[in-house]
Design an enzyme around this catalytic site. Sequence first.
Site, PDB file in Angstrom:
ATOM      1  N   GLY A 263     -38.941 -23.421 -37.780  1.00 42.42           N
ATOM      2  CA  GLY A 263     -39.362 -22.074 -38.155  1.00 42.42           C
ATOM      3  C   GLY A 263     -40.219 -21.337 -37.166  1.00 42.42           C
ATOM      4  N   PRO A 306     -36.962 -27.850 -34.576  1.00 41.13           N
ATOM      5  CA  PRO A 306     -36.886 -26.577 -33.847  1.00 41.13           C
ATOM      6  C   PRO A 306     -35.450 -26.184 -33.547  1.00 41.13           C
ATOM      7  CG  PRO A 306     -37.517 -28.349 -32.359  1.00 41.13           C
ATOM      8  CD  PRO A 306     -37.535 -28.934 -33.754  1.00 41.13           C
ATOM      9  N   GLY A 307     -35.139 -24.938 -33.724  1.00 40.88           N
ATOM     10  CA  GLY A 307     -33.826 -24.404 -33.366  1.00 40.88           C
ATOM     11  C   GLY A 307     -34.003 -23.213 -32.454  1.00 40.88           C
ATOM     12  N   ARG A 308     -34.341 -22.075 -33.059  1.00 36.26           N
ATOM     13  CA  ARG A 308     -34.565 -20.845 -32.291  1.00 36.26           C
ATOM     14  C   ARG A 308     -35.619 -21.034 -31.203  1.00 36.26           C
ATOM     15  NH1 ARG A 308     -34.175 -15.787 -34.828  1.00 36.26           N
ATOM     16  NH2 ARG A 308     -34.459 -16.915 -36.790  1.00 36.26           N
ATOM     17  N   ARG A 345     -27.190  -9.964 -35.277  1.00 37.77           N
ATOM     18  CA  ARG A 345     -28.562  -9.944 -35.772  1.00 37.77           C
ATOM     19  C   ARG A 345     -29.138  -8.533 -35.957  1.00 37.77           C
ATOM     20  NH1 ARG A 345     -32.466 -11.695 -33.325  1.00 37.77           N
ATOM     21  NH2 ARG A 345     -33.602 -12.491 -35.116  1.00 37.77           N
ATOM     22  N   TYR A 349     -30.303  -8.237 -39.577  1.00 35.92           N
ATOM     23  CA  TYR A 349     -31.744  -8.408 -39.762  1.00 35.92           C
ATOM     24  C   TYR A 349     -32.581  -7.280 -39.166  1.00 35.92           C
ATOM     25  CZ  TYR A 349     -30.326 -13.303 -40.513  1.00 35.92           C
ATOM     26  OH  TYR A 349     -29.736 -14.463 -40.967  1.00 35.92           O
ATOM     27  N   CYS A 376     -15.960  -0.799 -35.029  1.00 38.51           N
ATOM     28  CA  CYS A 376     -15.719   0.350 -35.898  1.00 38.51           C
ATOM     29  C   CYS A 376     -16.716   0.360 -37.056  1.00 38.51           C
ATOM     30  CB  CYS A 376     -14.284   0.319 -36.414  1.00 38.51           C
ATOM     31  SG  CYS A 376     -13.774   1.860 -37.176  1.00 38.51           S
ATOM     32  N   TYR A 405     -28.485 -18.023 -32.515  1.00 32.20           N
ATOM     33  CA  TYR A 405     -27.846 -17.240 -33.570  1.00 32.20           C
ATOM     34  C   TYR A 405     -27.039 -16.048 -33.061  1.00 32.20           C
ATOM     35  CZ  TYR A 405     -30.926 -20.141 -36.284  1.00 32.20           C
ATOM     36  OH  TYR A 405     -31.580 -21.235 -36.807  1.00 32.20           O
TER      37      TYR A 405
END
Length: 455
Positions: A263, A306-308, A345, A349, A376, A405
């Site tokens: 996170g 951890p990812g992002r 994203r 978001y 479009c 992502y």
Amino acid sequence: MADQKPYEQEPNLLSPNRNIAPTSTILNKEGKLLIGGCLLSDLAKKYGTPLYILDESTIRLSCAAYREALCKYYPGDSLAIYASKANSSIAISSIIKSENLGIDVVSEGELITALKGGFEGGKIFLHGNNKSEEELLLAYKSQSTIVIDNEQDITELGRLIPRGETPVKLMLRVTPGIECHTHEYIRTGHLDSKFGFDPEKVEEILYQLRDCKWAKLEGLHSHIGSQIFELQPHQDLAEVLSETLLLAKRIGHQINDLNVGGGLGIKYTNSDDPPTIQNWVEAVARAITKACEKRNLKLPRLICEPGRSLIGTSGVTLYKIGSRKDIPGIRTYLSIDGGMSDNPRPITYQSAYEACLVDRPLHTPQETVTLAGKHCESGDVLIKDLSIPQSSSGDILAVFGTGAYNSSMSSNYNRIPKPATVLVHDGSSDLIQRREQPEELLRYDVFPEHLRKVI
């Protein structure tokens, strides 16, 4: 300086999530951008655009930052595992394995990718709130740990695991009821969530699992969200998990692992101010240590996901500028050859990014434009109010912070092929995911015979 460009800033090599640009980003004598020793405009010519670029050194520095911080701040055993949903490929999995991290997966495809990248089951963790029979069986056969998310997981595993066979390694996901200030769609720790067992259900599930001969509950898991800049919610989580650990031990489970999820946020724009990897790990490690000591519990292995924050700032996407639309007194639209299919994203978001012209990053801005995608949809806008030098059709533009992502959430909307991905390192570039071709988008189409007769 707040208005300093990302490629003018001294890179934070200890905590790459605090950078906007990859750590290897430099300017050559002509003032053009290089990453990993490769000139970006040359990469655009060689591989085409849109193009995902990943900087290997940034990924490895991020892995080392987590690994070393856990060793420094946590007195027990620890393991950082990469949340591969952020960006999954065989090459990335191989890098992560070589850095002695584990990996978490949420589908059969991600699990196969991890295995092809060299991972063995002991360091693979399968998540998911609606796991298929195929996913559960592959995880079991590869000796991966399965994070059970609901009662259906228990029912299905009880049906699938043959009697007398080696028990399946399990981790129980708990919903901690902790709010954090992030986007609504990426809050996963509050009580109104599709993930995990609610607190009032946990004791019943622990008793149920104790009597399952096919099950070996080895850990507890929780996750409170994504792109988080606060430390306090992670410290609060330590109390919840340690109390659940105490309950599990009283019931008879030998819990060895506590997984606090991931996170930690990254710096997408100059106004973003995420904690360092070291500060995040220190806060989590001290909170878990204190909570366990208070309950006289032996320190478990501390796992984080951890990812992002591990891969996000290693990535840059290159686009070619196409058409222009000037609306006097309102705005100027610059259209690029990609958009929401390679970066969903912003429209999903409302995410913000930094960008520049790769061969004129330091030139004085002369216009403010809205960077529009080619899809479009009126909402297909990557960046609003971007200040850049006067640009022309054919100029190459780089958008920073796209390592997480973007590729993994990409689509074929409007039947647009997905971009290639290139790994850069020490002046070399390697294709790790090839560009889709338009004809390939038809490979799963089936043309019924009765329709053929019509034409």
